[in-house]
Design a protein around this motif. Structure first.
Motif, PDB file in Angstrom:
ATOM      1  N   ALA A  23       0.837  -1.137  -0.047  1.00 35.11           N
ATOM      2  CA  ALA A  23      -0.016   0.002  -0.148  1.00 35.11           C
ATOM      3  C   ALA A  23       0.816   1.298   0.094  1.00 35.11           C
ATOM      4  CB  ALA A  23      -0.846  -0.031   1.176  1.00 35.11           C
ATOM      5  N   ALA A  24       1.975   1.204   1.005  1.00 30.67           N
ATOM      6  CA  ALA A  24       2.678   2.569   0.762  1.00 30.67           C
ATOM      7  C   ALA A  24       3.533   2.706  -0.603  1.00 30.67           C
ATOM      8  CB  ALA A  24       3.904   2.188   1.946  1.00 30.67           C
ATOM      9  N   GLU A  25       3.842   1.753  -1.151  1.00 30.13           N
ATOM     10  CA  GLU A  25       4.388   1.955  -2.864  1.00 30.13           C
ATOM     11  C   GLU A  25       3.329   2.360  -3.421  1.00 30.13           C
ATOM     12  OE1 GLU A  25       6.162  -1.657  -3.927  1.00 30.13           O
ATOM     13  OE2 GLU A  25       7.718  -1.772  -2.260  1.00 30.13           O
ATOM     14  N   TYR A  52      -9.365  -6.336   5.032  1.00 31.02           N
ATOM     15  CA  TYR A  52     -10.077  -5.948   6.278  1.00 31.02           C
ATOM     16  C   TYR A  52      -9.815  -6.793   7.344  1.00 31.02           C
ATOM     17  CZ  TYR A  52     -12.301  -2.604   3.299  1.00 31.02           C
ATOM     18  OH  TYR A  52     -12.567  -1.472   2.426  1.00 31.02           O
ATOM     19  N   ARG A  53      -9.163  -7.951   7.295  1.00 29.06           N
ATOM     20  CA  ARG A  53      -8.779  -8.804   8.507  1.00 29.06           C
ATOM     21  C   ARG A  53      -7.624  -8.202   9.176  1.00 29.06           C
ATOM     22  NH1 ARG A  53      -8.541 -13.491   4.747  1.00 29.06           N
ATOM     23  NH2 ARG A  53     -10.630 -14.345   4.440  1.00 29.06           N
ATOM     24  N   HIS A  54      -7.131  -7.318   8.465  1.00 24.22           N
ATOM     25  CA  HIS A  54      -5.801  -6.768   9.229  1.00 24.22           C
ATOM     26  C   HIS A  54      -6.123  -5.305   9.492  1.00 24.22           C
ATOM     27  CE1 HIS A  54      -3.416 -10.448   8.157  1.00 24.22           C
ATOM     28  NE2 HIS A  54      -4.194 -10.381   7.222  1.00 24.22           N
ATOM     29  N   PHE A  55      -6.845  -4.672   8.889  1.00 26.46           N
ATOM     30  CA  PHE A  55      -6.907  -2.913   8.776  1.00 26.46           C
ATOM     31  C   PHE A  55      -8.411  -2.808   8.682  1.00 26.46           C
ATOM     32  CE2 PHE A  55      -2.831  -3.682   7.132  1.00 26.46           C
ATOM     33  CZ  PHE A  55      -1.908  -2.845   7.904  1.00 26.46           C
ATOM     34  N   PRO A  56      -9.018  -1.827   9.533  1.00 21.39           N
ATOM     35  CA  PRO A  56     -10.313  -1.362   9.276  1.00 21.39           C
ATOM     36  C   PRO A  56     -10.874  -0.838   8.123  1.00 21.39           C
ATOM     37  CG  PRO A  56      -9.401  -0.210  11.117  1.00 21.39           C
ATOM     38  CD  PRO A  56      -8.231  -1.375  10.578  1.00 21.39           C
ATOM     39  N   ALA A  60      -6.168   3.525   8.289  1.00 24.44           N
ATOM     40  CA  ALA A  60      -5.308   2.738   9.264  1.00 24.44           C
ATOM     41  C   ALA A  60      -4.124   2.231   8.522  1.00 24.44           C
ATOM     42  CB  ALA A  60      -6.374   1.621   9.785  1.00 24.44           C
ATOM     43  N   ILE A  61      -4.254   1.791   7.046  1.00 21.34           N
ATOM     44  CA  ILE A  61      -3.054   1.279   6.444  1.00 21.34           C
ATOM     45  C   ILE A  61      -2.044   2.472   6.446  1.00 21.34           C
ATOM     46  CG2 ILE A  61      -2.123   0.079   4.296  1.00 21.34           C
ATOM     47  CD1 ILE A  61      -5.131  -0.821   3.729  1.00 21.34           C
ATOM     48  N   LEU A  62      -2.385   3.613   6.254  1.00 19.76           N
ATOM     49  CA  LEU A  62      -1.656   4.860   5.982  1.00 19.76           C
ATOM     50  C   LEU A  62      -0.786   5.118   7.073  1.00 19.76           C
ATOM     51  CD1 LEU A  62      -0.498   7.259   4.451  1.00 19.76           C
ATOM     52  CD2 LEU A  62      -2.286   8.499   5.274  1.00 19.76           C
ATOM     53  N   HIS A  64      -0.232   2.884  10.007  1.00 18.58           N
ATOM     54  CA  HIS A  64       0.500   1.713  10.022  1.00 18.58           C
ATOM     55  C   HIS A  64       1.897   1.844   9.201  1.00 18.58           C
ATOM     56  CE1 HIS A  64       1.398  -2.502  11.434  1.00 18.58           C
ATOM     57  NE2 HIS A  64       2.298  -2.717  10.314  1.00 18.58           N
ATOM     58  N   ALA A  65       1.593   2.122   7.893  1.00 13.63           N
ATOM     59  CA  ALA A  65       2.624   2.191   6.818  1.00 13.63           C
ATOM     60  C   ALA A  65       3.888   3.240   7.295  1.00 13.63           C
ATOM     61  CB  ALA A  65       2.334   2.385   5.190  1.00 13.63           C
ATOM     62  N   THR A  66       3.149   4.360   8.012  1.00 12.06           N
ATOM     63  CA  THR A  66       3.929   5.535   8.151  1.00 12.06           C
ATOM     64  C   THR A  66       4.812   5.313   9.568  1.00 12.06           C
ATOM     65  OG1 THR A  66       2.313   7.250   7.361  1.00 12.06           O
ATOM     66  CG2 THR A  66       4.035   8.202   8.734  1.00 12.06           C
ATOM     67  N   ARG A  67       4.108   4.487  10.593  1.00 18.37           N
ATOM     68  CA  ARG A  67       4.880   4.316  11.746  1.00 18.37           C
ATOM     69  C   ARG A  67       5.786   3.036  11.233  1.00 18.37           C
ATOM     70  NH1 ARG A  67      -0.503   3.310  15.292  1.00 18.37           N
ATOM     71  NH2 ARG A  67      -0.618   5.476  16.323  1.00 18.37           N
ATOM     72  N   GLU A  68       5.713   2.386  10.444  1.00 23.97           N
ATOM     73  CA  GLU A  68       6.658   1.210   9.951  1.00 23.97           C
ATOM     74  C   GLU A  68       7.987   2.048   9.274  1.00 23.97           C
ATOM     75  OE1 GLU A  68       6.633  -2.801   9.577  1.00 23.97           O
ATOM     76  OE2 GLU A  68       5.760  -2.017  11.629  1.00 23.97           O
ATOM     77  N   LEU A  69       7.835   2.996   8.549  1.00 23.66           N
ATOM     78  CA  LEU A  69       8.827   3.776   8.024  1.00 23.66           C
ATOM     79  C   LEU A  69       9.711   4.668   8.919  1.00 23.66           C
ATOM     80  CD1 LEU A  69       9.910   4.457   5.271  1.00 23.66           C
ATOM     81  CD2 LEU A  69       8.466   6.466   5.396  1.00 23.66           C
ATOM     82  N   VAL A  70       8.989   5.135   9.818  1.00 23.06           N
ATOM     83  CA  VAL A  70       9.762   6.111  10.936  1.00 23.06           C
ATOM     84  C   VAL A  70      10.553   5.096  11.865  1.00 23.06           C
ATOM     85  CG1 VAL A  70       9.359   7.677  12.923  1.00 23.06           C
ATOM     86  CG2 VAL A  70       8.247   7.845  10.511  1.00 23.06           C
TER      87      VAL A  70
END
Length: 407
Positions: A23-25, A52-56, A60-62, A64-70
């Protein structure tokens, strides 16, 4: 049929991280608002409901992806044990260079897409970036005790901006060589001269004044078209194109919403008008700067000075120009991307004339580093004076252009 073909397929343990990365890509390639859940699912190779099993939701994906990057960036810049600050910084720069190359496709989350986070998540993101800065500032001040806290932070931001530049373009950059070049660029920034502490304080104070000066006058002589365009540029920069409506633009300009459409048929037309304005002004300032240049080296210095003046003087316009390509109407998008590429190639042409030893592929990486450095710091301080910070940024851009990649 073999028994193994009948066995149920197990869900990968890292599926959530896989979804976030894909998603981030896509967010970075096309823009957050132009990507749907079904597209993310298809790219991962699963169904939409499986996401949706992982993100509502997509937001929420944005997050999570931003947190992962930082988190990954903070891990790369983790405090390295040791008494020699030069060794500590060298290890941090090497790790950050490797991280940048590995995460090149998702770096725009740091550059632009984080604007779409809610304020609570923006606050979290800013705090993490301040921590990242601090992990490099501390050893830099031990290495260079003459630097003020503000001066050290300024140079660290410059170094990180040159690293981030790799994520803003698709120019060919072999991984090992790109890592080595970023590592050298980082050191070049940290060894450079910082502006005086007083100039940095003035720059930060000027940000408040510049923000208020940018508000459209209640009784100015500007035409309604100009008021609308100025308001649109300001809102697109602060909130992102998709978060702004025509009614918002009309209200910010003090013009009735129904009247907005007399001047611009759509929001896309407003965005295109902003891009053409930026292109025209950048072309004019470049032509003026290069007129009378005595040689390639002088031309490069003039080019840098002109771009610094443009980026610091019109930081909102420059930010929109760099961030909102994907939202332009298609014919305008192709034309304006061509104009942007030609501008970069003009820098590359002059730089390779000034440095005949430098391959065009390396020159292109250095040019993007210098341009990103200028625009990043221009957005950060919004300082329009003739000395102090802009002069220091111009010097840093020239240092970046003359950094020698690994042979």
């Amino acid at each position: 049929m073999p028994a193994t073909d009948l066995a149920p397929r197990k869900r990968p343990k890292n599926r959530k991280a896989q979804i976030a990365l894909v998603a981030a890509e896509l967010f970075c390639e096309r823009g957050y608002h132009l990507v749907g859940i079904d597209e993310i699912a298809a790219a991962v190779g699963i169904s939409g409901p499986a996401v949706y099993r992982h993100f509502p939701n997509k937001y929420a994906i944005l997050v999570h992806a931003t947190r992962e990057l930082v988190t990954a960036a903070l891990d790369a810049a983790r405090e390295v044990p040791g008494d020699d600050p030069a060794e500590v910084l060298d290890a941090q720069l090497a790790a950050l260079a490797r991280f940048t190359v590995e995460r090149r496709k998702v770096g725009a989350l740091y550059q632009w897409e984080w604007r779409y986070l809610a304020e609570e998540h923006r606050t979290e993101f800013r705090a993490d970036l301040a921590t990242l800065d601090g992990r490099l500032v501390a050893p830099l001040r031990r290495l260079r005790p003459e630097l003020s806290a503000g001066g050290a932070e300024f140079l660290v931001r410059a170094a990180l901006s040159t690293f981030g530049s790799l994520t803003t373009h698709r120019a060919a950059a072999p991984k090992a060589r790109a890592e080595a070049t970023l590592h050298r660029l980082g050191w070049a920034m940290l060894r450079a001269d910082a502006p005086p502490a007083a100039a940095i304080r003035s720059a930060r104070g000027a940000a408040h004044l510049a923000a208020h000066a940018a508000e459209p006058p209640a009784h100015g002589l500007e035409s309604r078209r100009e008021l609308l365009l100025a308001a649109a540029i300001r809102l697109f920069h602060r909130l992102g194109y998709h978060a702004v409506g025509m009614e918002d633009i009309g209200a910010a300009a003090g013009i009735n919403a129904s009247s907005v459409y007399r001047y611009f048929p759509s929001k896309g037309d407003l965005l295109a008008a902003a891009y053409y304005r930026a292109s025209d002004r950048l072309a004019a300032s470049t032509a003026t700067a290069l007129r009378g240049a005595t040689g390639p080296g002088d031309a490069v210095r003039r080019l840098v000075a002109a771009y610094v003046g443009f980026a610091f003087g019109e930081s909102d316009l420059v930010s929109v120009y760099l961030a909102e390509n994907n939202n332009l109407p298609e014919p305008d998008r192709h034309e304006l991307r061509k104009v942007q590429r030609l501008h970069v190639e003009e820098w590359v042409r002059l730089l390779t004339q000034a440095r005949p030893d430098l391959p065009a592929t390396d020159a292109r990486v250095l040019v993007h580093a210098a341009i990103n450095l200028v625009t990043d710091l221009g957005r950060a301080v919004r300082f329009t004076g003739t000395g102090g910070v802009p002069a220091a940024v111009a010097r840093l851009a020239l240092v970046a252009l003359h950094t020698f990649p690994e042979s």
